[in-house]
Scaffold this motif. Structure first.
Motif, PDB file in Angstrom:
ATOM      1  N   GLY A 105       0.817  -1.208   0.000  1.00  0.00           N
ATOM      2  CA  GLY A 105       0.000   0.000   0.000  1.00  0.00           C
ATOM      3  C   GLY A 105       0.850   1.256   0.000  1.00  0.00           C
ATOM      4  N   ALA A 106       1.940   1.249   0.773  1.00  0.00           N
ATOM      5  CA  ALA A 106       2.846   2.401   0.801  1.00  0.00           C
ATOM      6  C   ALA A 106       3.489   2.611  -0.569  1.00  0.00           C
ATOM      7  CB  ALA A 106       3.914   2.200   1.870  1.00  0.00           C
ATOM      8  N   LEU A 107       3.882   1.528  -1.217  1.00  0.00           N
ATOM      9  CA  LEU A 107       4.494   1.648  -2.542  1.00  0.00           C
ATOM     10  C   LEU A 107       3.502   2.207  -3.553  1.00  0.00           C
ATOM     11  CD1 LEU A 107       6.519  -1.708  -2.793  1.00  0.00           C
ATOM     12  CD2 LEU A 107       7.275   0.497  -1.895  1.00  0.00           C
TER      13      LEU A 107
ATOM     14  N   LEU B 173       1.556   6.785  -6.923  1.00  0.00           N
ATOM     15  CA  LEU B 173       0.544   7.755  -7.337  1.00  0.00           C
ATOM     16  C   LEU B 173       1.029   9.182  -7.098  1.00  0.00           C
ATOM     17  CD1 LEU B 173      -2.298   8.159  -8.477  1.00  0.00           C
ATOM     18  CD2 LEU B 173      -3.169   8.051  -6.121  1.00  0.00           C
ATOM     19  N   LEU B 174       1.679   9.424  -5.971  1.00  0.00           N
ATOM     20  CA  LEU B 174       2.238  10.756  -5.706  1.00  0.00           C
ATOM     21  C   LEU B 174       3.182  11.184  -6.825  1.00  0.00           C
ATOM     22  CD1 LEU B 174       3.247  10.537  -1.913  1.00  0.00           C
ATOM     23  CD2 LEU B 174       1.496  12.044  -2.858  1.00  0.00           C
ATOM     24  N   VAL B 175       4.120  10.312  -7.168  1.00  0.00           N
ATOM     25  CA  VAL B 175       5.136  10.676  -8.152  1.00  0.00           C
ATOM     26  C   VAL B 175       4.535  10.752  -9.548  1.00  0.00           C
ATOM     27  CG1 VAL B 175       7.332  10.003  -9.198  1.00  0.00           C
ATOM     28  CG2 VAL B 175       6.988   9.715  -6.730  1.00  0.00           C
ATOM     29  N   ARG B 176       3.690   9.798  -9.900  1.00  0.00           N
ATOM     30  CA  ARG B 176       3.116   9.788 -11.263  1.00  0.00           C
ATOM     31  C   ARG B 176       2.267  11.020 -11.527  1.00  0.00           C
ATOM     32  NH1 ARG B 176      -1.646   7.334 -12.375  1.00  0.00           N
ATOM     33  NH2 ARG B 176      -1.370   5.834 -10.661  1.00  0.00           N
TER      34      ARG B 176
ATOM     35  N   ILE C 127      -1.861  12.673  -0.694  1.00  0.00           N
ATOM     36  CA  ILE C 127      -3.022  11.997  -1.274  1.00  0.00           C
ATOM     37  C   ILE C 127      -3.565  11.030  -0.232  1.00  0.00           C
ATOM     38  CG2 ILE C 127      -3.834  10.407  -3.066  1.00  0.00           C
ATOM     39  CD1 ILE C 127      -1.692  11.504  -4.907  1.00  0.00           C
ATOM     40  N   PRO C 128      -4.836  11.153   0.158  1.00  0.00           N
ATOM     41  CA  PRO C 128      -5.401  10.229   1.149  1.00  0.00           C
ATOM     42  C   PRO C 128      -5.362   8.792   0.662  1.00  0.00           C
ATOM     43  CG  PRO C 128      -6.847  12.131   0.807  1.00  0.00           C
ATOM     44  CD  PRO C 128      -5.799  12.188  -0.263  1.00  0.00           C
ATOM     45  N   GLU C 129      -5.173   7.887   1.606  1.00  0.00           N
ATOM     46  CA  GLU C 129      -5.045   6.470   1.265  1.00  0.00           C
ATOM     47  C   GLU C 129      -6.241   5.956   0.482  1.00  0.00           C
ATOM     48  OE1 GLU C 129      -4.667   2.191   3.655  1.00  0.00           O
ATOM     49  OE2 GLU C 129      -4.396   4.082   4.718  1.00  0.00           O
ATOM     50  N   GLU C 130      -7.441   6.445   0.810  1.00  0.00           N
ATOM     51  CA  GLU C 130      -8.637   5.927   0.146  1.00  0.00           C
ATOM     52  C   GLU C 130      -8.700   6.293  -1.333  1.00  0.00           C
ATOM     53  OE1 GLU C 130      -9.814   9.667   2.547  1.00  0.00           O
ATOM     54  OE2 GLU C 130      -8.602   7.846   2.846  1.00  0.00           O
ATOM     55  N   ARG C 131      -7.849   7.199  -1.770  1.00  0.00           N
ATOM     56  CA  ARG C 131      -7.819   7.572  -3.186  1.00  0.00           C
ATOM     57  C   ARG C 131      -6.769   6.789  -3.974  1.00  0.00           C
ATOM     58  NH1 ARG C 131      -6.846  13.737  -3.403  1.00  0.00           N
ATOM     59  NH2 ARG C 131      -6.438  13.161  -5.575  1.00  0.00           N
ATOM     60  N   VAL C 132      -6.074   5.892  -3.312  1.00  0.00           N
ATOM     61  CA  VAL C 132      -5.034   5.107  -3.988  1.00  0.00           C
ATOM     62  C   VAL C 132      -5.637   3.782  -4.444  1.00  0.00           C
ATOM     63  CG1 VAL C 132      -2.761   4.058  -3.782  1.00  0.00           C
ATOM     64  CG2 VAL C 132      -3.278   6.174  -2.517  1.00  0.00           C
ATOM     65  N   PRO C 133      -5.729   3.536  -5.743  1.00  0.00           N
ATOM     66  CA  PRO C 133      -6.353   2.293  -6.215  1.00  0.00           C
ATOM     67  C   PRO C 133      -5.640   1.048  -5.687  1.00  0.00           C
ATOM     68  CG  PRO C 133      -6.112   3.860  -8.024  1.00  0.00           C
ATOM     69  CD  PRO C 133      -5.348   4.423  -6.868  1.00  0.00           C
ATOM     70  N   LEU C 134      -6.408   0.104  -5.193  1.00  0.00           N
ATOM     71  CA  LEU C 134      -5.920  -1.197  -4.722  1.00  0.00           C
ATOM     72  C   LEU C 134      -4.833  -1.086  -3.653  1.00  0.00           C
ATOM     73  CD1 LEU C 134      -5.743  -3.222  -8.071  1.00  0.00           C
ATOM     74  CD2 LEU C 134      -7.419  -3.460  -6.229  1.00  0.00           C
ATOM     75  N   SER C 135      -4.878  -0.011  -2.869  1.00  0.00           N
ATOM     76  CA  SER C 135      -3.830   0.165  -1.853  1.00  0.00           C
ATOM     77  C   SER C 135      -3.908  -0.892  -0.764  1.00  0.00           C
ATOM     78  CB  SER C 135      -3.916   1.554  -1.225  1.00  0.00           C
ATOM     79  OG  SER C 135      -5.132   1.719  -0.519  1.00  0.00           O
ATOM     80  N   GLY C 136      -5.089  -1.475  -0.555  1.00  0.00           N
ATOM     81  CA  GLY C 136      -5.231  -2.474   0.494  1.00  0.00           C
ATOM     82  C   GLY C 136      -4.865  -3.884   0.086  1.00  0.00           C
ATOM     83  N   GLY C 137      -4.591  -4.082  -1.191  1.00  0.00           N
ATOM     84  CA  GLY C 137      -4.228  -5.411  -1.649  1.00  0.00           C
ATOM     85  C   GLY C 137      -5.400  -6.172  -2.232  1.00  0.00           C
ATOM     86  N   PRO C 138      -5.182  -7.422  -2.592  1.00  0.00           N
ATOM     87  CA  PRO C 138      -6.241  -8.230  -3.211  1.00  0.00           C
ATOM     88  C   PRO C 138      -7.375  -8.533  -2.229  1.00  0.00           C
ATOM     89  CG  PRO C 138      -4.334  -9.585  -2.715  1.00  0.00           C
ATOM     90  CD  PRO C 138      -3.928  -8.176  -2.434  1.00  0.00           C
ATOM     91  N   ALA C 139      -8.556  -8.750  -2.787  1.00  0.00           N
ATOM     92  CA  ALA C 139      -9.720  -9.039  -1.943  1.00  0.00           C
ATOM     93  C   ALA C 139      -9.553 -10.351  -1.194  1.00  0.00           C
ATOM     94  CB  ALA C 139     -10.992  -9.078  -2.799  1.00  0.00           C
ATOM     95  N   GLU C 140      -8.889 -11.315  -1.816  1.00  0.00           N
ATOM     96  CA  GLU C 140      -8.709 -12.621  -1.188  1.00  0.00           C
ATOM     97  C   GLU C 140      -7.736 -12.522  -0.013  1.00  0.00           C
ATOM     98  OE1 GLU C 140      -7.937 -11.764  -4.228  1.00  0.00           O
ATOM     99  OE2 GLU C 140      -8.801 -13.111  -5.730  1.00  0.00           O
ATOM    100  N   ARG C 141      -8.125 -13.102   1.110  1.00  0.00           N
ATOM    101  CA  ARG C 141      -7.243 -13.130   2.279  1.00  0.00           C
ATOM    102  C   ARG C 141      -6.618 -14.517   2.392  1.00  0.00           C
ATOM    103  NH1 ARG C 141      -6.075  -8.236   5.064  1.00  0.00           N
ATOM    104  NH2 ARG C 141      -7.588  -6.766   4.173  1.00  0.00           N
ATOM    105  N   GLY C 142      -5.351 -14.541   2.789  1.00  0.00           N
ATOM    106  CA  GLY C 142      -4.679 -15.818   2.967  1.00  0.00           C
ATOM    107  C   GLY C 142      -4.292 -16.496   1.677  1.00  0.00           C
ATOM    108  N   ASP C 143      -4.350 -15.768   0.563  1.00  0.00           N
ATOM    109  CA  ASP C 143      -4.044 -16.342  -0.752  1.00  0.00           C
ATOM    110  C   ASP C 143      -2.668 -15.826  -1.183  1.00  0.00           C
ATOM    111  OD1 ASP C 143      -3.820 -16.950  -3.461  1.00  0.00           O
ATOM    112  OD2 ASP C 143      -5.966 -16.711  -3.828  1.00  0.00           O
ATOM    113  N   ALA C 144      -1.645 -16.648  -1.039  1.00  0.00           N
ATOM    114  CA  ALA C 144      -0.283 -16.225  -1.344  1.00  0.00           C
ATOM    115  C   ALA C 144      -0.115 -15.892  -2.823  1.00  0.00           C
ATOM    116  CB  ALA C 144       0.704 -17.315  -0.932  1.00  0.00           C
ATOM    117  N   VAL C 145      -0.807 -16.605  -3.686  1.00  0.00           N
ATOM    118  CA  VAL C 145      -0.688 -16.363  -5.123  1.00  0.00           C
ATOM    119  C   VAL C 145      -1.222 -14.981  -5.475  1.00  0.00           C
ATOM    120  CG1 VAL C 145      -1.435 -17.115  -7.409  1.00  0.00           C
ATOM    121  CG2 VAL C 145      -0.742 -18.811  -5.704  1.00  0.00           C
ATOM    122  N   ALA C 146      -2.401 -14.643  -4.945  1.00  0.00           N
ATOM    123  CA  ALA C 146      -2.988 -13.327  -5.222  1.00  0.00           C
ATOM    124  C   ALA C 146      -2.147 -12.214  -4.618  1.00  0.00           C
ATOM    125  CB  ALA C 146      -4.415 -13.278  -4.679  1.00  0.00           C
TER     126      ALA C 146
END
Length: 265
Positions: free
Chosen positions: A51-53, A58-61, A68-87
């Motif tokens: 999420g930090a990356l 987004l800041l630099v681009r 920029i608030p975190e909620e405006r960063v697309p997919l900052s929280g990661g994949p929807a699946e939890r516990g899925d190492a592949v995702a």
């Protein structure tokens, strides 16, 4: 003291993301508690890093002129699946590629908002390098895997940390780092496994004004000695001072006082 080249930071970000991805897919328990960040599981740590990356990308681009608030960063929280190492691995891979590409395109001198008084893309390349290095150490501790880092990167991480403490003392009157003023004492960091070319020793003097520091050997009130990686991790509070990896000589209480007050995030 010289910063690493911008391309070197970009290369290191790609390298550290690759190492973190390998850890994620190594069979490590993603639900394991991170000993050095006990409020997080290993998966939560990886999501925090990614999420930090993405936030910095987004800041630099966008050449952001303000945070920029975190909620405006697309997919900052990661994949929807939890516990899925592949995702999680796929998301982290995409994240790293996005950030490295954006930083390379921007170069080191593009003006962009930053929180430490250095409003350019070069600040973010350096900051994300060391964010990754230290959090990869956290992940390695959680997975009970070995950790190492290139000596020039480890030394630069210590330089940056000292600069951040200095910045906090200059600009943040309520920051705990200000309790380090006026002690009239000093801290020496001494890597025992590097050659003279790297000059991996530091003297930190705690003064009435902001701290004063430099690379080099000197007598001090307290010294922290050991291999460079261990000194780095102890200085970032990732290794205990009483562990076998490092040695403390002199007024241990001063070093503990520093570690309690010189922290961020």
């Amino acid at each position: 003291m010289t910063l690493l080249a911008h391309d070197r930071y970009c290369d290191e970000i790609a390298h550290q993301v690759g190492l973190l991805r390998h850890l994620v897919t190594s069979g490590a328990d993603l639900s394991a508690t991170v000993p050095s960040c006990p409020d997080w599981s290993l998966e939560e740590l990886v999501r925090h890093v990614g999420g930090a990356l993405r936030w910095v990308e987004l800041l630099v681009r966008t050449r952001a002129a303000e945070d920029i608030p975190e909620e405006r960063v697309p997919l900052s929280g990661g994949p929807a699946e939890r516990g899925d190492a592949v995702a999680l691995d796929a998301w982290l891979a995409e994240t790293g590629e996005m950030l490295v590409g954006t930083l390379r395109e921007a170069g080191p001198d593009t003006r962009v908002w930053a929180w430490a008084g250095i409003p350019d893309s070069g600040f973010w390349a350096r900051r994300m390098t060391h964010e990754l290095v230290i959090h990869r150490a956290d992940a390695a501790l959680a997975a009970r895997l070995p950790f190492d880092v290139a000596p020039e990167v480890a030394a630069d991480a210590i330089d940056e940390w000292l600069q951040l403490v200095e910045f906090a003392q200059r600009t943040e009157p309520d920051d705990p780092a200000n309790e380090l003023r006026g002690l009239g004492r000093s801290i020496h960091l001494h890597a025992t496994d590097t050659g003279p070319a790297l000059n991996a020793e530091w003297l930190v003097e705690l003064t009435e004004d902001v701290l004063v520091w430099r690379r080099g050997h000197a007598k001090a009130t307290v010294a922290l000695r050991g291999p460079l990686t261990a000194v780095l991790l102890a200085f970032y509070r990732r290794l205990p001072l009483d562990g076998p990896e490092v040695e403390v000589l002199g007024e241990r209480e001063l070093l503990e006082f520093w570690l309690e007050r010189a922290s961020f995030g």
